[in-house]
Write a protein that holds these residues in place. Structure first.
Motif, mmCIF file in Angstrom:
data_model
loop_
_atom_site.group_PDB
_atom_site.id
_atom_site.type_symbol
_atom_site.label_atom_id
_atom_site.label_comp_id
_atom_site.label_asym_id
_atom_site.label_seq_id
_atom_site.Cartn_x
_atom_site.Cartn_y
_atom_site.Cartn_z
ATOM 1 N N LEU A 179 0.833 -1.213 0.000
ATOM 2 C CA LEU A 179 0.000 0.000 0.000
ATOM 3 C C LEU A 179 0.867 1.262 0.000
ATOM 4 O O LEU A 179 0.668 2.169 -0.809
ATOM 5 N N VAL A 180 1.826 1.334 0.926
ATOM 6 C CA VAL A 180 2.592 2.590 1.049
ATOM 7 C C VAL A 180 3.486 2.832 -0.165
ATOM 8 O O VAL A 180 3.755 3.981 -0.519
ATOM 9 N N HIS A 181 3.932 1.755 -0.829
ATOM 10 C CA HIS A 181 4.792 1.942 -1.997
ATOM 11 C C HIS A 181 3.988 2.262 -3.250
ATOM 12 O O HIS A 181 4.378 3.105 -4.049
ATOM 13 N N ASP A 182 2.851 1.597 -3.416
ATOM 14 C CA ASP A 182 2.055 1.817 -4.635
ATOM 15 C C ASP A 182 1.253 3.099 -4.566
ATOM 16 O O ASP A 182 0.923 3.675 -5.595
ATOM 17 N N ASN A 183 0.892 3.482 -3.350
ATOM 18 C CA ASN A 183 -0.096 4.543 -3.223
ATOM 19 C C ASN A 183 0.256 5.475 -2.057
ATOM 20 O O ASN A 183 -0.465 5.536 -1.061
ATOM 21 N N PRO A 184 1.390 6.206 -2.201
ATOM 22 C CA PRO A 184 1.859 7.057 -1.090
ATOM 23 C C PRO A 184 0.808 8.065 -0.625
ATOM 24 O O PRO A 184 0.808 8.462 0.545
ATOM 25 N N ASP A 185 -0.102 8.447 -1.513
ATOM 26 C CA ASP A 185 -1.122 9.426 -1.112
ATOM 27 C C ASP A 185 -2.110 8.870 -0.090
ATOM 28 O O ASP A 185 -2.877 9.623 0.507
ATOM 29 N N ALA A 186 -2.090 7.564 0.119
ATOM 30 C CA ALA A 186 -2.975 6.995 1.129
ATOM 31 C C ALA A 186 -2.546 7.399 2.540
ATOM 32 O O ALA A 186 -3.305 7.242 3.493
ATOM 33 N N ILE A 187 -1.306 7.889 2.672
ATOM 34 C CA ILE A 187 -0.776 8.254 3.992
ATOM 35 C C ILE A 187 -0.684 9.780 4.040
ATOM 36 O O ILE A 187 -0.140 10.403 3.127
ATOM 37 N N SER A 188 -1.198 10.384 5.109
ATOM 38 C CA SER A 188 -1.388 11.844 5.088
ATOM 39 C C SER A 188 -0.090 12.614 4.865
ATOM 40 O O SER A 188 -0.097 13.639 4.208
ATOM 41 N N ASP A 189 1.040 12.118 5.398
ATOM 42 C CA ASP A 189 2.302 12.829 5.146
ATOM 43 C C ASP A 189 3.164 12.088 4.114
ATOM 44 O O ASP A 189 4.364 12.334 4.024
ATOM 45 N N ARG A 190 2.557 11.217 3.353
ATOM 46 C CA ARG A 190 3.230 10.428 2.297
ATOM 47 C C ARG A 190 4.437 9.654 2.843
ATOM 48 O O ARG A 190 5.391 9.375 2.116
ATOM 49 N N SER A 191 4.374 9.294 4.121
ATOM 50 C CA SER A 191 5.484 8.538 4.704
ATOM 51 C C SER A 191 5.175 7.048 4.599
ATOM 52 O O SER A 191 4.154 6.643 4.035
#
Ligand code: PNW
Length: 480
Positions: free
Chosen positions: A44-56
């Motif tokens: 999730l975090v690699h494919d879709n960084p926008d899913a995390i509020s600070d793109r971390s």
């Protein structure tokens, strides 16, 4: 505080235990070391960084994979009786299956467990805290009934590897977040909304997976090690907005807590009747020809019923609920299938988590409700804590701990609820899921800009340490 029998005795029962907690994906980092496979969160975090509020992301997080000795040192500084952490499934079983155990993965948790025990700190292990091996997601993950056996196989590997030293196990953390948070709202990994049906299929598979793992422990490991196993449920406490709303508040409690507890903790087992009715009616209204709540066979009811050694509960916050007005628009923050509108009291202090405002009284009421529903069993608070921004002088967190612990004392002493321990979420700031590193829950602050991920105790760490040492609720300003 004055109670029915005079001033409240602020001491905790002699056997009461204090701990703190973390979870593998939130702290470990080392997402691709050795033969570790990727989890649904890595993807999730690699494919879709926008899913995390600070793109971390959690690629490095607190780097606990390398800094676990410092973590143990912190647990020791606080005087914790136990440390709750989770094991990463794809780190121990890279294929997801029990055909191959990673040597490095196995050793990492061996070191952590042995290190804690050397300091006299009990390891309390969560078998699954959301980092599903991605290749099992490709088979359907928690929507495919075969997950129940794969999970049981994985749990059995952990019982065999660590059961001689780990005496308290939690099978799964917060199935509500895993099922409803994933398939209804799409805010968890995998980012997969499966409207109307996904959460309920997941819900049933979770209960069966938990039950299979519990039974394996009970039959094969309990005779050897005499440990205890449960599942950690999260709860918002629901208060009725007006006395006329008590019926809907009760249904909302069954929707949040009962859906994941009734099958395990009640004598009759199965789904809570009010939930069967709710889903049947909602399914019909939406044009389905049968209820979206999957049925249990009698064998399944018996498989699940009674699979607990204590009740594990994560509690943070409370909601108000009322009957919706005719035609009122409801969203997923409400309980649409109940036609319930959810609110918070604007007087309750807010935190840095959008879902979280502070109402400590809710915790006591919830404990009383759980005892009424499921009986006079042991309750362990497996998470409770407060989110803030950066800063070491965290007075609001101190007050949160103080006020929640007071409510626990009231539940124990006034209401006779058998609460056996308390877990502060969390030992150190970490990757707070879709809030990234912007919401901090830690007793220790972590500097995520420093390569060594420096951990510094907050004022709340000193306060918690004092409480543990005194074994009573000391006041924040008390000299100790
Ligand atoms: C729990 N909500 O998650 C988890 O077990 C932890 O991993 C997490 O860090 C902690 O609480 C703080 O959030 C929750 O939206 C996540 O209601 C979301 C909610 C509740 C709990």
């Amino acid at each position: 505080i004055v109670t029915s029998c005079g001033a409240l005795d602020l001491s905790f029962p002699p056997e009461f235990k204090f701990g703190s907690a973390s979870a593998s994906y939130q702290v470990e980092g080392a997402w691709n070391v050795s033969d570790k496979a990727i989890s649904v969160w890595d993807k999730l975090v690699h494919d879709n960084p926008d899913a995390i509020s600070d793109r971390s992301n959690g690629d490095v997080a607190c780097d606990s994979y390398h800094l676990w000795q410092r973590d143990i040192e912190m647990a020791e500084e606080l005087g914790l009786h136990f440390y709750r952490f989770s094991i990463s499934w794809p780190r121990v079983l890279p294929s997801g299956y029990a055909n191959y155990i990673s040597k490095d993965g196995r050793e990492y948790y061996d070191n952590l467990i042995n290190g804690l025990l050397e300091k006299g700190i009990e390891p309390l292990v969560t078998i699954y805290h959301w980092d599903l091996p991605q290749n099992l997601q490709e088979l359907g993950g928690w929507l495919n009934p075969m997950i129940t056996d794969l999970f049981a196989d994985y749990a059995k590997v952990l019982f065999s590897l660590y059961g001689d030293r780990v005496k308290t196990w939690l099978t799964l953390n917060e199935p509500m977040a895993m099922c409803d948070g994933t398939f209804n709202t799409g805010t968890m990994a995998p980012p997969l909304v499966v409207e109307d049906v996904g959460a309920y299929i997941c819900n049933k598979n979770i209960l069966i997976a938990h039950a299979k793992a519990w039974r394996i422990y009970d039959e094969e490991f309990k005779p050897l090690y005499n440990g205890e196993v449960s599942i950690a449920n999260n709860f918002f406490w629901y208060e009725p907005l007006t006395p006329d709303d008590e019926d809907i508040a009760e249904a909302a409690r069954q929707n949040m807590g009962g859906r994941y507890s009734h099958a395990i903790y009640t004598k009759e087992g199965g789904w809570p009747p009010v939930i069967e009715k709710m889903v049947a009616e909602a399914s019909e209204k939406k044009g389905y020809n049968k209820s979206n709540l999957p049925e249990f066979t009698q064998d399944e009811i018996e498989l699940i019923r009674g699979t607990f050694d204590f009740y594990a509960v994560n509690h943070y916050t409370t909601r108000l609920i009322r009957h919706a007005e005719p035609g009122e628009e409801l969203d997923l923050n409400d309980v649409p299938d109940l036609n319930g509108k959810v609110l918070v009291n604007p007087d309750w202090p807010t935190t840095t988590s959008s879902w979280f405002s502070v109402y400590p009284e809710g915790l006591r009421r919830q404990l009383v409700w759980l005892k009424e529903q499921y009986g006079d069993i042991k309750f362990l608070i497996t998470e409770n804590g407060y989110s803030s921004g950066i800063g070491l002088e965290d007075t609001a967190r101190i007050n949160y701990y103080r006020d929640n612990l007071e409510q626990i004392l009231l539940a124990i002493k006034e209401d006779g609820v058998n609460v056996v321990g308390y877990t502060a979420w969390t030992l150190m700031d970490n990757f707070e899921w879709s809030d990234g590193y912007q919401s901090r829950f830690g007793l220790y602050e972590v500097d995520f800009d420093s390569p060594t991920r420096t951990r510094t105790p907050r004022a709340s760490a000193a306060y918690y340490k004092n409480i543990i040492k005194a074994h009573k609720l000391v006041e924040p300003n008390e000299n100790f």
